[in-house]
Write a protein that holds these residues in place. Structure first.
Motif, mmCIF file in Angstrom:
data_model
loop_
_atom_site.group_PDB
_atom_site.id
_atom_site.type_symbol
_atom_site.label_atom_id
_atom_site.label_comp_id
_atom_site.label_asym_id
_atom_site.label_seq_id
_atom_site.Cartn_x
_atom_site.Cartn_y
_atom_site.Cartn_z
ATOM 1 N N LYS A 35 0.870 -1.177 0.000
ATOM 2 C CA LYS A 35 0.000 0.000 0.000
ATOM 3 C C LYS A 35 0.902 1.221 0.000
ATOM 4 O O LYS A 35 1.649 1.469 0.941
ATOM 5 C CB LYS A 35 -0.931 0.033 1.203
ATOM 6 C CG LYS A 35 -1.909 1.210 1.113
ATOM 7 C CD LYS A 35 -3.076 1.102 2.041
ATOM 8 C CE LYS A 35 -3.989 -0.045 1.829
ATOM 9 N NZ LYS A 35 -4.782 -0.058 0.611
ATOM 10 N N ASP A 37 2.260 4.950 0.257
ATOM 11 C CA ASP A 37 1.988 6.098 1.126
ATOM 12 C C ASP A 37 2.394 7.426 0.485
ATOM 13 O O ASP A 37 2.362 8.459 1.140
ATOM 14 C CB ASP A 37 2.722 5.935 2.467
ATOM 15 C CG ASP A 37 2.075 4.877 3.345
ATOM 16 O OD1 ASP A 37 0.911 4.495 3.074
ATOM 17 O OD2 ASP A 37 2.725 4.427 4.294
ATOM 18 N N LYS A 42 -0.784 7.087 -4.092
ATOM 19 C CA LYS A 42 -0.990 7.032 -2.646
ATOM 20 C C LYS A 42 -2.303 6.326 -2.327
ATOM 21 O O LYS A 42 -3.341 6.617 -2.915
ATOM 22 C CB LYS A 42 -1.001 8.447 -2.078
ATOM 23 C CG LYS A 42 -1.109 8.504 -0.572
ATOM 24 C CD LYS A 42 -1.014 9.926 -0.074
ATOM 25 C CE LYS A 42 -1.041 9.963 1.435
ATOM 26 N NZ LYS A 42 -0.811 11.323 1.939
ATOM 27 N N GLU A 120 9.476 3.722 4.659
ATOM 28 C CA GLU A 120 8.392 4.681 4.918
ATOM 29 C C GLU A 120 7.511 4.957 3.705
ATOM 30 O O GLU A 120 6.502 5.654 3.816
ATOM 31 C CB GLU A 120 8.977 5.997 5.439
ATOM 32 C CG GLU A 120 9.713 6.824 4.405
ATOM 33 C CD GLU A 120 11.113 6.321 4.046
ATOM 34 O OE1 GLU A 120 11.660 6.804 3.043
ATOM 35 O OE2 GLU A 120 11.645 5.465 4.760
ATOM 36 N N GLN A 121 7.831 4.412 2.541
ATOM 37 C CA GLN A 121 7.037 4.687 1.348
ATOM 38 C C GLN A 121 5.761 3.848 1.255
ATOM 39 O O GLN A 121 4.881 4.150 0.462
ATOM 40 C CB GLN A 121 7.889 4.463 0.100
ATOM 41 C CG GLN A 121 9.082 5.410 0.038
ATOM 42 C CD GLN A 121 9.903 5.169 -1.190
ATOM 43 O OE1 GLN A 121 9.427 5.424 -2.302
ATOM 44 N NE2 GLN A 121 11.101 4.675 -1.011
ATOM 45 N N SER A 122 5.686 2.799 2.066
ATOM 46 C CA SER A 122 4.529 1.910 2.039
ATOM 47 C C SER A 122 4.150 1.519 3.458
ATOM 48 O O SER A 122 4.993 1.510 4.347
ATOM 49 C CB SER A 122 4.844 0.654 1.226
ATOM 50 O OG SER A 122 5.221 0.996 -0.093
ATOM 51 N N SER A 123 2.857 1.157 3.637
ATOM 52 C CA SER A 123 2.401 0.857 4.986
ATOM 53 C C SER A 123 1.867 -0.554 5.179
ATOM 54 O O SER A 123 1.705 -0.982 6.313
ATOM 55 C CB SER A 123 1.318 1.860 5.397
ATOM 56 O OG SER A 123 0.258 1.845 4.463
ATOM 57 N N GLU A 124 1.586 -1.267 4.123
ATOM 58 C CA GLU A 124 1.040 -2.616 4.250
ATOM 59 C C GLU A 124 1.585 -3.506 3.151
ATOM 60 O O GLU A 124 1.945 -3.031 2.076
ATOM 61 C CB GLU A 124 -0.491 -2.595 4.134
ATOM 62 C CG GLU A 124 -1.210 -1.847 5.223
ATOM 63 C CD GLU A 124 -2.713 -1.782 4.989
ATOM 64 O OE1 GLU A 124 -3.255 -2.657 4.274
ATOM 65 O OE2 GLU A 124 -3.335 -0.846 5.511
#
Length: 151
Positions: A35, A37, A42, A120-124
């Protein structure tokens, strides 16, 4: 390489952004999606990847993005296609579409969920039997299993 916000804004206004996107599968032949971010996709589940570095060949760019975004050292990459798109959103609220051209790279190395350390560019992280629909609508690919997914 660091690019200042002002220079990057000018690039977005006047140039397509050249990217490398990574096609990675697990032992169940599912595709790794993250996912995102950051803009321009985004909030979407997408393949890992991002801007290519100047004076760096395509497989090395793929290796660098994989290490940066996933914490994985994979050196075996091949080019399997291209993806060309334009997005309405961008991080700077510029009144322009963001044009990206992505080189799709694939590895035969199988990666499982517990091996990945997201930056930090993605969360999942998730795995899917299919690549994202938007990608499948717009890509040009050279391998039969990917061609079969084309919408």
């Amino acid at each position: 390489m660091f690019i200042s916000d002002e220079l990057y804004k000018q690039m977005l206004l006047h140039l397509p952004i050249l990217c490398v996107d990574l096609i990675i599968q697990n032992s169940d032949d599912e595709y790794l999606l993250v996912k995102r971010d950051n803009h321009p996709i985004k909030g979407y589940d997408w393949v890992p990847g991002g801007r290519m570095l100047k004076n760096v060949d395509i497989p090395t760019n793929a290796q660098t993005k994989c290490k940066q975004e996933l914490g994985l050292e994979i050196t075996d990459w091949r080019v399997v296609g291209i993806y060309d798109d334009q997005y309405d959103t961008n991080a700077f609220n510029l009144d322009t579409k963001i044009h990206t051209l992505s080189v799709l790279c694939r590895t035969d190395v199988r990666v499982e969920y517990d091996q990945i350390k997201l930056d930090e560019q993605s969360s999942e992280i998730k795995y899917s039997k299919l690549l994202p629909e938007l990608l499948r609508q717009r890509y040009e690919v050279f391998e039969n299993d990917l061609i079969a997914q084309k919408l």
